[in-house]
Motif scaffolding. Structure first.
Motif, PDB file in Angstrom:
ATOM      1  N   THR A 107       0.835  -1.199   0.000  1.00 20.95           N
ATOM      2  CA  THR A 107       0.000   0.000   0.000  1.00 20.95           C
ATOM      3  C   THR A 107       0.872   1.251   0.000  1.00 20.95           C
ATOM      4  O   THR A 107       2.060   1.214   0.328  1.00 20.95           O
ATOM      5  CB  THR A 107      -0.914   0.036   1.230  1.00 20.95           C
ATOM      6  N   ASP A 108       0.259   2.361  -0.340  1.00 16.17           N
ATOM      7  CA  ASP A 108       0.992   3.626  -0.319  1.00 16.17           C
ATOM      8  C   ASP A 108       1.485   3.937   1.096  1.00 16.17           C
ATOM      9  O   ASP A 108       2.608   4.433   1.282  1.00 16.17           O
ATOM     10  CB  ASP A 108       0.105   4.761  -0.821  1.00 16.17           C
ATOM     11  N   ALA A 136       4.457   1.694   1.855  1.00 17.49           N
ATOM     12  CA  ALA A 136       5.625   2.100   1.062  1.00 17.49           C
ATOM     13  C   ALA A 136       6.281   3.338   1.654  1.00 17.49           C
ATOM     14  O   ALA A 136       7.513   3.461   1.658  1.00 17.49           O
ATOM     15  CB  ALA A 136       5.213   2.357  -0.386  1.00 17.49           C
ATOM     16  N   SER A 137       5.477   4.243   2.203  1.00 19.88           N
ATOM     17  CA  SER A 137       6.041   5.471   2.765  1.00 19.88           C
ATOM     18  C   SER A 137       6.864   5.201   4.007  1.00 19.88           C
ATOM     19  O   SER A 137       7.712   6.019   4.384  1.00 19.88           O
ATOM     20  CB  SER A 137       4.915   6.453   3.087  1.00 19.88           C
TER      21      SER A 137
END
Length: 370
Positions: free
Chosen positions: A313-314, A317-318
């Motif tokens: 997911t974003d 990933a962050s």
């Protein structure tokens, strides 16, 4: 180069779904059970268990060669235990290491014990449904048996949502409580957490008498008779390796130019670069500085290789470092400029990709025994 994750290897991520299938009588590998208990022995690798079989006769009596699974990456409690208790890979549930950077605020988050101090809401940080919430959706009762001190922690609120928490002091008391709950509540899912082996390993190492004593205590707890109709799976989130002092690789200020934060843990660092850093230059420097000691890769390489799962997911990933540093053999890499150097006193460590860290037992008792 970072390794690729095998899409076909048996993973701890699927353990909970196996238990649900057994409750429905639909499992291809487990007999039907009236209730199920998932026992989690924190820090017990399959290789170290087999090496100490004489001290764990109850655990290893029926252990077959195939009774193993692969933990997730990184092989650390925050990532692996959350995967077991959600049935989701770290790339989905977002707990991608021991400590990670909340880039939106520039704050490091210790995902085991630092939720409150970092101001993180467990419900919004870890959004994957837990196995206990899934049980409730199926009309099943769910219980988590653990240490009283963990009852209200941020990590527990992220991973034990939907369970009624029951505390007990000793491993024997916890196993007894779990079996009693499963017997008294047909159709239920009961989770039992045993952290003693992991604690002894971190403090003294897996070659120590203290670690062996902790293993013997857990083994004695699991020698208890399982009530009729109750199926029990015993597994772990990860194993560990002993890191000797001469295998500690310490990074001083000259190595850290362009680095804003370091997270993860010594066996698997998340390295977060300054916004204006020359990323390619820092990558090349770290690969040179740590040649032979650790593999250094980028976030993009790790995601592409599937290390955090097929889907990331974003949000997850962050939280992954711009660079990932995975120690080879039984070494570990430390930030020598950090004000807190207590981790350099830990003997047993994990987080990396060795079989000792990632191969864990999956043992069957009670209604699941062969």
């Amino acid at each position: 180069m970072l390794p690729s994750e095998s899409p076909t290897a048996r993973s701890v991520v699927g353990v909970a779904e196996d238990l649900f299938a057994a409750l429905r009588g639909e499992s291809a590998t487990l007999p039907r059970a009236e209730s199920v208990v998932l026992v989690l022995i924190d820090g017990l690798g399959a290789i170290s268990l087999r090496a100490h079989a004489g001290h764990a006769r109850a655990l290893t009596a029926g252990m077959a060669k195939k009774d193993v699974a692969t933990s997730v990456f990184p092989s650390t409690t925050a990532a692996a235990l959350t995967s077991i208790l959600t049935g989701a890979w770290p790339g989905e549930h977002g707990l991608v290491g021991y400590s990670v950077l909340d880039r939106s605020r520039g704050v490091m988050v210790n995902q085991l014990s630092g939720w409150e101090s970092a101001g993180v809401d467990p419900a919004s940080w870890q959004v994957a449904p837990t196995v206990f919430e899934k049980a409730a959706a199926q009309g099943r009762q769910a219980f988590a048996v653990g240490v009283a001190a963990y009852a209200g922690s941020g990590f527990s609120r992220a991973t034990l949502r939907g369970a009624e928490f029951v505390s007990a002091a000793s491993p024997g008391d916890r196993v007894a409580a779990a079996y009693d709950l499963a017997e008294r509540h047909p159709g239920s899912l009961v989770y039992c957490y045993l952290p003693e082996v992991d604690k002894a390993g971190h403090r003294h190492g897996i070659a120590s008498r203290q670690w062996v004593s902790a293993l013997e205590d857990v083994d004695a707890a699991l020698a208890r008779r399982v009530p009729p109709g109750v199926g029990v799976i015993v597994t772990s989130d990860h194993g560990m390796v002993d890191v000797p002092a001469h295998k500690q690789f310490v990074l001083e200020a000259e190595h850290l130019a362009g680095v804003g934060h370091i997270g993860g843990e010594p066996r698997m660092l998340h390295v977060y670069l300054d916004p204006d850093a020359d990323a390619d230059g820092v990558l090349a420097r770290w690969r040179g500085d740590l040649a032979g000691a650790a593999d250094v890769g980028t976030r993009a390489e790790a995601i592409a290789s599937g290390l955090f799962g097929a889907h990331v997911t974003d949000a997850a990933a962050s939280r992954i470092g711009d660079l990932l540093v995975v120690s080879r053999g039984n070494g570990a890499v430390y930030d020598g400029t950090a004000p807190d150097q207590r981790s350099r006193g830990m003997v047993g460590q994990h987080g990396g990709i060795t079989p000792e860290e990632r191969q864990v037992p999956v043992l069957r008792f009670g209604a699941f025994a062969r």
